[in-house]
Design an enzyme around this catalytic site. Structure first.
Site, PDB file in Angstrom:
ATOM      1  N   HIS A 128       0.821  -1.220   0.000  1.00 23.15           N
ATOM      2  CA  HIS A 128       0.000   0.000   0.000  1.00 23.15           C
ATOM      3  C   HIS A 128       0.853   1.266   0.000  1.00 23.15           C
ATOM      4  CE1 HIS A 128      -3.972  -1.990   1.653  1.00 23.15           C
ATOM      5  NE2 HIS A 128      -3.594  -2.462   0.485  1.00 23.15           N
ATOM      6  N   CYS A 136       3.443  13.683  -7.192  1.00 20.84           N
ATOM      7  CA  CYS A 136       2.615  14.616  -7.964  1.00 20.84           C
ATOM      8  C   CYS A 136       1.171  14.121  -7.974  1.00 20.84           C
ATOM      9  CB  CYS A 136       3.160  14.690  -9.387  1.00 20.84           C
ATOM     10  SG  CYS A 136       2.183  15.776 -10.449  1.00 20.84           S
ATOM     11  N   GLY A 195      -1.901  -9.434  12.293  1.00 20.81           N
ATOM     12  CA  GLY A 195      -2.565  -8.158  12.555  1.00 20.81           C
ATOM     13  C   GLY A 195      -3.286  -7.563  11.375  1.00 20.81           C
TER      14      GLY A 195
HETATM   15  P1  NAD Z   1      -7.283  -2.923  10.280  1.00 16.75           P
HETATM   16  O1  NAD Z   1      -7.097  -1.675  11.061  1.00 16.75           O
HETATM   17  O2  NAD Z   1      -8.498  -3.106   9.508  1.00 16.75           O
HETATM   18  O3  NAD Z   1      -7.177  -4.214  11.231  1.00 16.75           O
HETATM   19  C1  NAD Z   1      -6.151  -4.389  12.100  1.00 16.75           C
HETATM   20  C2  NAD Z   1      -6.194  -5.820  12.648  1.00 16.75           C
HETATM   21  O4  NAD Z   1      -5.149  -5.942  13.593  1.00 16.75           O
HETATM   22  C3  NAD Z   1      -7.499  -6.186  13.371  1.00 16.75           C
HETATM   23  O5  NAD Z   1      -7.921  -7.451  12.924  1.00 16.75           O
HETATM   24  C4  NAD Z   1      -7.110  -6.221  14.848  1.00 16.75           C
HETATM   25  O6  NAD Z   1      -7.834  -7.199  15.579  1.00 16.75           O
HETATM   26  C5  NAD Z   1      -5.643  -6.596  14.763  1.00 16.75           C
HETATM   27  N1  NAD Z   1      -4.828  -6.109  15.864  1.00 16.75           N
HETATM   28  C6  NAD Z   1      -4.931  -4.934  16.534  1.00 16.75           C
HETATM   29  N2  NAD Z   1      -3.960  -4.834  17.454  1.00 16.75           N
HETATM   30  C7  NAD Z   1      -3.214  -5.960  17.364  1.00 16.75           C
HETATM   31  C8  NAD Z   1      -2.063  -6.436  18.034  1.00 16.75           C
HETATM   32  N3  NAD Z   1      -1.488  -5.722  19.011  1.00 16.75           N
HETATM   33  N4  NAD Z   1      -1.555  -7.637  17.694  1.00 16.75           N
HETATM   34  C9  NAD Z   1      -2.147  -8.388  16.716  1.00 16.75           C
HETATM   35  N5  NAD Z   1      -3.242  -7.985  16.034  1.00 16.75           N
HETATM   36  C10 NAD Z   1      -3.768  -6.784  16.346  1.00 16.75           C
HETATM   37  O7  NAD Z   1      -5.992  -3.015   9.416  1.00 16.75           O
HETATM   38  P2  NAD Z   1      -5.740  -3.666   8.036  1.00 16.75           P
HETATM   39  O8  NAD Z   1      -6.590  -4.855   7.840  1.00 16.75           O
HETATM   40  O9  NAD Z   1      -4.280  -3.855   7.938  1.00 16.75           O
HETATM   41  O10 NAD Z   1      -6.237  -2.600   6.926  1.00 16.75           O
HETATM   42  C11 NAD Z   1      -6.314  -1.229   7.022  1.00 16.75           C
HETATM   43  C12 NAD Z   1      -5.330  -0.497   6.076  1.00 16.75           C
HETATM   44  O11 NAD Z   1      -5.012   0.712   6.731  1.00 16.75           O
HETATM   45  C13 NAD Z   1      -3.988  -1.134   5.879  1.00 16.75           C
HETATM   46  O12 NAD Z   1      -3.963  -1.868   4.741  1.00 16.75           O
HETATM   47  C14 NAD Z   1      -2.993   0.027   5.814  1.00 16.75           C
HETATM   48  O13 NAD Z   1      -2.849   0.470   4.486  1.00 16.75           O
HETATM   49  C15 NAD Z   1      -3.637   1.099   6.583  1.00 16.75           C
HETATM   50  N6  NAD Z   1      -3.014   1.348   7.890  1.00 16.75           N
HETATM   51  C16 NAD Z   1      -1.649   1.348   8.044  1.00 16.75           C
HETATM   52  C17 NAD Z   1      -1.087   1.585   9.272  1.00 16.75           C
HETATM   53  C18 NAD Z   1       0.423   1.597   9.432  1.00 16.75           C
HETATM   54  O14 NAD Z   1       1.119   1.860   8.462  1.00 16.75           O
HETATM   55  N7  NAD Z   1       0.942   1.257  10.613  1.00 16.75           N
HETATM   56  C19 NAD Z   1      -1.897   1.830  10.386  1.00 16.75           C
HETATM   57  C20 NAD Z   1      -3.294   1.828  10.186  1.00 16.75           C
HETATM   58  C21 NAD Z   1      -3.824   1.568   8.943  1.00 16.75           C
END
Ligand code: NAD
Length: 265
Positions: A128, A136, A195
């Site tokens: 992502h 740009c 996660g």
């Molecule tokens: P999501 O937020 O939809 O889900 C996160 C998942 O992680 C949940 O299933 C939750 O139960 C689990 N989780 C939360 N804390 C945890 C822990 N301590 N240990 C293990 N599991 C844990 O995230 P997603 O499915 O990855 O999709 C959302 C999109 O948002 C991502 O693809 C990304 O592009 C973006 N995003 C990125 C970041 C980052 O770069 N750190 C942060 C937030 C969202």
């Protein structure tokens, strides 16, 4: 140095046993893999930013509606990530990538942060994009990496004078082709899924298709997900506790022996 809590989890050994024979292990991480470093997920607690849903900001429509609001959110997240440190589970993944015996490990993530790189993972495939890329918003193709100052984000594109936007892949946009191809051409025979709520396609299709094909997929998540019922083994708990224990098992002499016996047929 963080103290490592002792993890007792009945499913740890079965999970390690299922992954141990893999020759090409895909590690796929989602927002939950960075949560223990203090970076909020999009859907969990802290996932709403000043009453805006991330899905409404991380989209071409959100940027068209209010580019300054989107930039404000990105600048804050750049500072937040730059201040964060990788947690023990992320450092354990760096060990796994280096020491999983006689097998290749590919680490791919839907996260935009750089915590896995800073944990020591040599190659991280960002499906992502990167939180620290500015590009740009027009069509000239200019792009630059930025640090937490986000200096470049405040000026027009030096290539064509259009506005600039965060370089992340937003909701509704196609994934970067080279990165997706890197994961698909790896032809993984096992997956460690960490996660991820497994809701955002097309990345969510990768572990689902592997599980349907009968390949081992081990899920690490602190909550049940839509994938839990099809996972080969589901390890419930925070990534910072589960991953060091799992990696310890996967790189242990016992598992090495098991791998050697499997390879010898
Ligand atoms: P999501 O937020 O939809 O889900 C996160 C998942 O992680 C949940 O299933 C939750 O139960 C689990 N989780 C939360 N804390 C945890 C822990 N301590 N240990 C293990 N599991 C844990 O995230 P997603 O499915 O990855 O999709 C959302 C999109 O948002 C991502 O693809 C990304 O592009 C973006 N995003 C990125 C970041 C980052 O770069 N750190 C942060 C937030 C969202």
């Amino acid at each position: 140095m963080d103290a490592l809590p002792a993890v007792k989890h009945d499913a740890l050994t079965p999970a390690a046993e299922r992954l141990a024979p893999c020759r090409r292990l895909l590690v796929l991480t989602g927002a939950g893999a960075s949560a223990d470093a203090g970076i909020p997920t999009f859907r969990g607690p802290g996932g709403v930013w000043r009453s805006h849903r991330p899905e409404d900001l991380a989209s071409p429509e959100g940027f068209a509606r209010n580019p300054e609001l989107v930039w404000e959110w990105y600048r804050e997240r750049r500072v937040q990530v730059a201040r964060a440190q990788p947690h023990p589970g992320q450092r354990a993944l760096a060990l796994l990538a280096r020491h999983f015996p006689a097998a290749e490990v590919l680490v791919a993530t839907t996260n935009e942060d750089d915590l896995l790189e800073r944990a020591g993972v040599a190659e991280v495939v960002h499906l992502h994009g990167s939180l620290f890329a500015t590009r740009c918003a027009g069509a000239c193709g200019w792009e630059q990496a930025e640090d937490r100052d986000s200096e470049r984000s405040r000026r027009p594109c030096p290539g064509c004078g259009a506005a600039v936007r965060p370089g992340s892949t937003w909701y509704g946009e196609p994934l970067p082709e080279a990165e997706l191809e890197r994961v698909l051409s790896f032809r993984a025979d096992g997956c460690l899924l960490i996660g991820s709520s497994v809701l955002v396609a097309p990345v969510s299709n990768i572990p689902a298709e592997m599980a349907l094909a009968g390949l081992p997929v081990v899920e690490v998540n602190c909550a049940e997900t839509p994938f839990t019922s099809v996972a080969t083994v589901s390890l419930r708990g925070p990534a910072r506790d589960i991953l060091p224990a799992l990696v310890d098992l996967l790189t242990s002499p016992t598992v090495r022996d098991q791998r050697r016996r499997t390879a010898e047929g």
